[in-house]
Design an enzyme around this catalytic site. Structure first.
Site, short mmCIF file in Angstrom:
data_model
loop_
_atom_site.label_atom_id
_atom_site.label_comp_id
_atom_site.label_asym_id
_atom_site.label_seq_id
_atom_site.Cartn_x
_atom_site.Cartn_y
_atom_site.Cartn_z
N GLU A 265 5.29 73.20 53.86
CA GLU A 265 4.26 72.49 54.62
C GLU A 265 3.70 73.51 55.59
OE1 GLU A 265 3.21 70.93 57.98
OE2 GLU A 265 4.93 69.56 57.86
N CYS A 302 2.03 69.54 63.41
CA CYS A 302 1.29 69.79 62.15
C CYS A 302 0.11 68.84 62.03
CB CYS A 302 2.18 69.54 60.93
SG CYS A 302 3.89 69.97 61.15
#
Lengths: 525, 525
Positions: A265, A302
């Site tokens: 990720e 994120c």
């Protein structure tokens, strides 16, 4: 009990053979004790050998047994008490409530996977019984279940010292799947990692798990991580971090004699689209919510809303004025590491110097090292479309607002974005047609689409998707948060013509695990 | 109606701009009419542009609509009648019953995916309702469904001109998932491909599918295929063929700015383990079954039992004598292409000249071009373990028998094998303990494990796994046969806080698709 600076290779506390890392207290810049010597290639190999040796026994433990192990890990983490909270605060600069909340989330995550294990759907049992009379030829008995891939390498993330680190989502889902785990701790929080690692080892011992089901390694550079990813006994990788780090792991995994999946990720700017009616109806609330989401945790998420897109006009001007007002009140916050702070400073300087970008507002300046002063920038759609440099992630509390001539440009902008973890729409009933026109593009660009919310805050549940098209992640078919994350570490195996006694429990006719199986195309009730 | 030599770009019949391919009748070596000019890069791009343009409309067709489309394709293939059968026989050298059977399998496969679409589990709908009162913070409404990845490139396989080609398993599962498909036809059977491609286009027109949902391209070398895989509008690849071809596609897909998944099914030698009691009890039946599986279709199956492992001794000697007797009666069979025949000849010559390998028997010689004369070779476990060259696939009717000192060597051999599509055990009750000891290794090496059967013959059903660890396939998490193949072309998306009217039908509260949803962790009955 004190921190020791040791790695954990199976049940053994082992001092690394290589250069030590030491955590920095980011609010003061001071080094923290103890030093954490890094692992050598031989020590990496030792952890992988133990993981491989544990795999056959661990993968055939009953789901109930593994569920108990995950719950025991949660209990042992809770039993660490304030020592864990204090160390995590010192290593990350994050405030106490945040760390306490993250501990709760981490333990809930472990318990959620325990529940998933017991529910059994993850085994995806399918049975097509023999049809001995079928013409022109008989059908044999065919049964499918999912089995774990093998030992998994997990990389701790800087920004979630608990929930995405040693016993975070990657570890929890891999252990749930039946995969032993070798963790490479993030160098920013080795002490937190040691505490949690010791909790995992205690739980493994208490639950009589095979040695090697878990190891914890430290390392100063990328050597330990790369050695781990290319070890032939490692069969999958979980990673949350930078694009360059994630891509390096992907390349190493692909270059192996046996390539393996990497779930990395990596980066996302999480576009937020403000539709006109919503902007008109609640610009004050939107401005406040936006700045809160943008600056929360110094923007080190994120899912931070780095990009906001709206139609130019009086309503947007008023929104920006309100947002600027809120932002100017935001106190500077300590960032996680000096490196992250420096990268933030470089990123905001580049934006500030961009000829087509204007600094609209800045937060309060800091009074110590590594303080993130929030920033709000504005540009226009043509400039944004013309320069891919404006599409990159600045990790931290920096937002870029793109003014569009009309909402027709929303889709054009969306189509030009890279893959994202999230995309957000703020709308009222009058915006539904415009939103409906944009939605097909957003579904293809993001793993999660939100209406009238903010993307920070990722619920751990069945329906969550924390994933998305490249480069948000390296594998758009997966999620790293939520119960579907277990599927990253499983593969199907078919058993044909087996006598019942040779079948694994999940596939036996008597259904000892009480599963709802798919039999001849029909799901058991 | 006659074959035209045209490609199909959307609904248009288009003559390729590049060098033509022409099919060879492998039994005679004669060239077949018409010539098939290959596509240019511009023509590849045109097909991809049409596929991309069709994607938004196609992916949101109702499952029932797509099911109808798949059934219409099956009907249109059946309506081609004998013309298809005759052309496929001429292009492949395969006998009529085999081609008729394969047509039946292809149409059944399309109808099976129609059934899967209607059952709805592929959508994997998960709903976590809002918890507005939850402390310390509310939970928003979260809903997950699966959406298709985007246009898929499918490569026809040489050895299944129908079931793994233009409207084969990859195409059927991609279309079921909601992905437009661009097929690169295999150059060995362009006429068969044109017939089937025209059937698909007729079905698409009849069912009012968007133009671009399907295209069919020809090409002489690897250029068309590589251009297809690197086109940014292609989002996944399905391939069945050689290891070198599959790995070339994987490398190209990984080197794209946006890497995409490649499902390449590449090579497998499908080990068969004969346990002692089974060998004692039914060596005649085993010898007959082995030779039948080994030589069926000239051995041109991915699941051909290329490796047989047993304990040395009188029983094995008797088995080998019986097998050799059967093999010597096997008539030579025409292979699919001159290239495949030449590769087979090279492979068997290399084995015959290997100092540690002995030719035990050969089938009847052929009386025309491209005839596969079956071969049976023997070696011992030490030689096999010492030389990885003996682990490679020889595509065709060639078997290698490995004599072991004892059954303890079975596991050692299994551990040294590369990833396989299948592994087979022949056993009696007295062998169960030995089999149980071997099984954990085989599960990690193969996608399908069989007891007392032969690996050729791959059932299209829910429980089938036609996949396996690298290099059997490039992605061990997937199957290319059976209904689970649809999952290769799907990814999850989460919808957070959506008003009901903006949700896709699969996620609406009223459940218009009648799905059994996972709501708050509980599966609807």
């Amino acid at each position: 009990m004190n921190l020791t600076g040791n790695m954990l290779i199976g049940r053994q506390a082992v001092t690394g053979d290589r250069d030590a890392i030491r955590a920095v207290h980011p609010a003061t810049g001071n080094l923290l004790e103890p030093a954490y010597p890094g692992g050598s290639e031989a020590q990496v190999a030792q952890a992988c050998a133990l993981a491989w040796a544990a795999f056959d026994a661990y993968r055939e433990t009953a789901p109930e047994t593994r569920a108990g192990f995950l719950e025991a890990i949660a209990e042992e983490i809770e039993a660490l008490g304030d020592a864990l909270i204090e160390r995590a605060m010192a290593e990350t600069g994050l405030p106490q409530p945040r760390i306490q909340g993250e501990r709760g989330r981490t333990c809930q995550q472990l318990r959620t996977f325990a529940r998933t294990l017991r529910a059994g759907e993850w085994l995806d049992v399918r049975i097509d019984p023999a049809l001995p009379e079928r013409q022109p030829q008989a059908r044999p008995d065919l049964r499918q279940r999912r089995i774990p891939l093998g030992p998994v390498a997990v990389f701790g993330a800087s920004n979630f010292p608990l929930a995405f680190s040693v016993a975070g989502g990657d570890t929890a889902s891999a252990l749930a799947a039946g995969c032993p785990v070798v963790v490479k701790a993030h160098s920013a929080h080795p002490g937190t990692s040691e505490w949690v690692g010791r909790a995992v080892v205690r739980a493994a011992t208490r639950c009589r798990m095979p040695e090697g089901v878990f190891s914890l390694l430290f390392g100063a550079g990328r050597e330990v991580g790369l050695a781990l990813v290319i070890d032939p006994r490692i069969k999958a990788v979980g990673f949350t971090g930078s694009r360059s780090g994630g891509l390096a792991l992907c390349r190493a995994a692909q270059a192996r004699p046996e390539p393996i999946p990497v779930y990395a990720e990596m980066s996302s700017i999480n576009p937020v689209f403000l539709f006109s009616n919503a902007l008109q109806a609640r610009l004050e609330v939107l401005a406040e919510g936006y700045v809160a989401s943008l600056t929360q945790g110094a923007g080190q998420f994120c899912t931070n809303p780095g990009l906001l897109i709206a139609r130019e006009g009086e309503a947007l001007d008023a929104f920006l004025a309100a947002a600027a007002g809120h932002l100017r009140q935001c106190p500077a916050q300590t960032m996680l590491t000096p490196g992250i702070f420096q990268a933030f400073a470089v990123g905001v300087d580049a934006l500030a110097q961009h000829p087509q970008v204007r600094l609209l507002a800045a937060g309060l300046p800091g009074d110590g090292p590594n303080r993130c002063q929030a920033r709000l920038f504005v540009t226009d759609a043509e400039s944004f479309l013309a320069d891919p440099a404006l599409h990159g992630e600045i990790f931290g509390a920096a937002g870029l607002v793109v003014r569009c001539r009309d909402e027709g440009q929303f889709r054009q902008l969306a189509e030009r974005l890279e893959g994202q973890l999230t995309a957000t729409l703020h709308l009222e009933d009058g915006d539904l047609d415009s939103a409906r026109a944009l939605l097909p593009t957003l579904e293809l660009k993001a793993g999660r689409v939100l209406v009238n919310g903010w993307p920070t805050g990722v619920e751990v549940c069945d329906a969550m998707v924390h994933g998305g098209p490249f480069p948000a992640t390296s594998d758009t078919r997966a999620t790293s948060v939520g119960t579907a994350a277990i599927h990253r570490f499983l593969r199907p195996v078919c058993y044909q013509g087996f006598p019942d006694g040779l079948l694994p429990a999940a596939l036996r006719q008597a259904n000892p695990l009480g599963l709802k199986r798919l039999i001849d195309g029909e799901r058991e009730a």
